[in-house]
Design an enzyme around this catalytic site. Structure first.
Site, PDB file in Angstrom:
ATOM      1  CG  ASP A 156       0.246  13.312   2.564  1.00  0.00           C
ATOM      2  OD1 ASP A 156       0.060  12.268   3.213  1.00  0.00           O
ATOM      3  OD2 ASP A 156       0.465  13.314   1.354  1.00  0.00           O
ATOM      4  CG  ASP A 362      -0.181   7.583   3.259  1.00  0.00           C
ATOM      5  OD1 ASP A 362       0.392   8.668   3.473  1.00  0.00           O
ATOM      6  OD2 ASP A 362      -0.960   7.407   2.313  1.00  0.00           O
TER       7      ASP A 362
END
Length: 484
Positions: A156, A362
């Site tokens: 992530d 993201d």
């Protein structure tokens, strides 16, 4: 290992970001549709979006001799999960609901707003079962400890702290693919002291003040995500092996003793944010703060996550745009969006709409979020280009959907983003349409509630692109067709 008192009691932690790197993995397998190419559109056989029952791994960008890891989808055939750990595939509605929870937490984190559904005002840890599956995740496998134990971790770019579940799981651990890591049998594990300067780095990495165990004076981390999932445990250092030759001693990570939430199957998280505690910063001496990845189009194929300039895909084809720093969100990777085109025509959107909100890229957000004004313009233009097709019911946050079950050939307008530095990025077809079924094919974008909330370039829009982060050089790059 002594049991810290806070693990048996209540511990206040504020929200961060739920990590779920998502793809469409439960599509209608009877749906095959050819999209015709025009001068202003894409072409694609939509059955290529449907995951097969067997894994077709790609070797593109994945080199075992270099610092390159295979990226797989947790619910697909490439994950090789044991049958006893196979978990129910989330529905499209569940995927999008969890995605909204993540977006809400990002907005709160950037604005420093505290909202009731993100912070536990009664100091209690929410009781969520690890067996409840949220959105699908992209995972990579790394080695931890001496001898090295394989662990499948969600990666992530919106999080900093790397953590995994650890024995003896003093409070709670959810089911995961591999055996839970046991630091007591590793020759290289060491706890971090409460008095160590690195313990204080947890404040900026997790948003919470670290705790201290009674008796052992061990630094304690606590991190909570947007859906109230959480991990709490010892802060330690260990040997991390990305490959057989890329090994890092003294890697700082969280050794979770109390873990609950929607991480089912994965062993934890690999943090790739910009904080000093992230993997990117801890390996900076070797890799120069340079990494890239490619997310595959379906769960039956694979992508890659590579570190250093020598690994990855077709780097000579990468075009770059400058990185920006997000105010109040220094761990995020900021982009400067200056325009959007639909069907080859630039939308009439003032650049101040994008500059006032700011934009981040993201890997953990599914659907790209745009400022309200920008999304309205995009939606209206896309609807105009699709006016000959019957509309379908909205799907959660996706309000522009079509029933294409009666069409053999479909043409639709392509979408391109213009970024600072003169970069124009044509999205892959897999980044434009979210296919729930033949009768529900949706525009894969959503709008924020207003123009002030930060925009997010999500992972559906990144699919099949080689995405390159040259953090030291202050830029992010893209190349098309980076993986299948």
């Amino acid at each position: 290992m002594a049991t810290p008192s806070f693990l048996a009691n209540k511990y206040l932690i504020s929200s961060c970001i739920f990590v779920c790197l998502n793809i469409i993995s439960s599509l209608d397998k009877g749906f095959a549709l050819t999209l015709a190419e025009t001068t202003k559109g894409h072409h694609l056989q939509l059955n290529s979006l449907l995951p097969a029952s067997t894994c077709s791994p790609s070797t593109r960008g994945h080199d075992k001799k270099k610092a390159s890891l295979e990226v797989v989808h947790r619910h697909g055939p490439c994950s090789k999960q044991p049958n006893q750990h196979k978990l129910k595939t989330p529905t499209h509605t569940e995927i999008l609901q969890q995605d909204q929870a993540r977006v809400n937490s990002i907005h709160a984190r950037v604005s420093h707003k505290e909202v009731d559904d993100l912070r536990q005002s009664d100091t209690s840890i929410p009781a969520k079962s690890g067996s409840v599956v949220g959105s699908g995740n992209y995972i990579v496998t790394v080695g931890l400890g001496s001898p090295a134990k394989p662990l499948s971790l969600i990666f992530d770019t919106g999080s900093d702290l790397t953590w995994t579940q650890c024995q003896p799981c003093v409070k709670s651990c959810y089911k995961q693919k591999e055996p839970i890591f046991d630091p007591s049998v590793s020759k290289s594990y060491t706890n971090i002291s409460c008095n160590s300067p690195v313990c204080s780095q947890l404040i900026s990495a997790t948003g919470n003040t670290p705790g201290c165990s009674s008796g052992t004076s061990t630094c304690i981390y606590g991190i909570q995500y947007g859906d109230q999932s959480f991990s709490i445990g010892y802060f330690g250092k260990e040997r991390l092996a990305l490959t057989s030759v890329d090994v890092f001693d003294g890697f700082l990570f969280g050794c979770g003793q109390n873990n609950q939430g929607l991480f089912g199957g994965s062993a934890g998280l690999l943090g790739l944010g910009r904080n000093k505690i992230s993997l990117v910063e801890q390996t900076a001496q070797k890799y120069g703060r340079f990494f890239s990845y490619c997310l595959p189009s379906t769960s039956s194929s694979t992508g890659y996550l590579s570190f250093g300039r020598g690994a990855g895909g077709p780097s000579n084809a990468v075009k770059f745009t400058p990185l920006s720093t997000v105010s109040q969100g220094g761990s995020f990777y900021g982009l400067n969006v200056v325009g959007i085109s639909v069907g080859g025509r630039q939308l009439s959107i003032s650049t101040t709409v994008f500059s006032s909100s700011g934009t981040i890229i993201d890997s953990g957000t599914v659907i790209t979020r745009l400022p309200a004004t920008a999304y309205s313009a995009l939606r209206d233009a896309f609807r105009q280009g699709m006016k000959s097709y019957p509309q379908a019911e909205a799907l959660s946050i996706l309000d522009t959907c079509y029933n294409l079950s009666g069409s053999k050939t479909v043409s639709y307008p392509k979408i391109a983003f213009a970024f600072g530095g003169g970069l124009t990025l044509d999205l892959d077809a897999t980044g434009i349409l979210y296919v729930a079924s033949a009768s529900q094919v949706c525009l894969a974008f959503a709008g924020n509630s207003d123009d002030n909330d930060i925009a997010i370039f999500g992972n559906v829009q990144q699919k099949r692109l080689q995405v390159v982060y040259d953090v030291a050089g202050g830029k992010v790059g893209f190349a098309s067709a980076g993986c299948p």
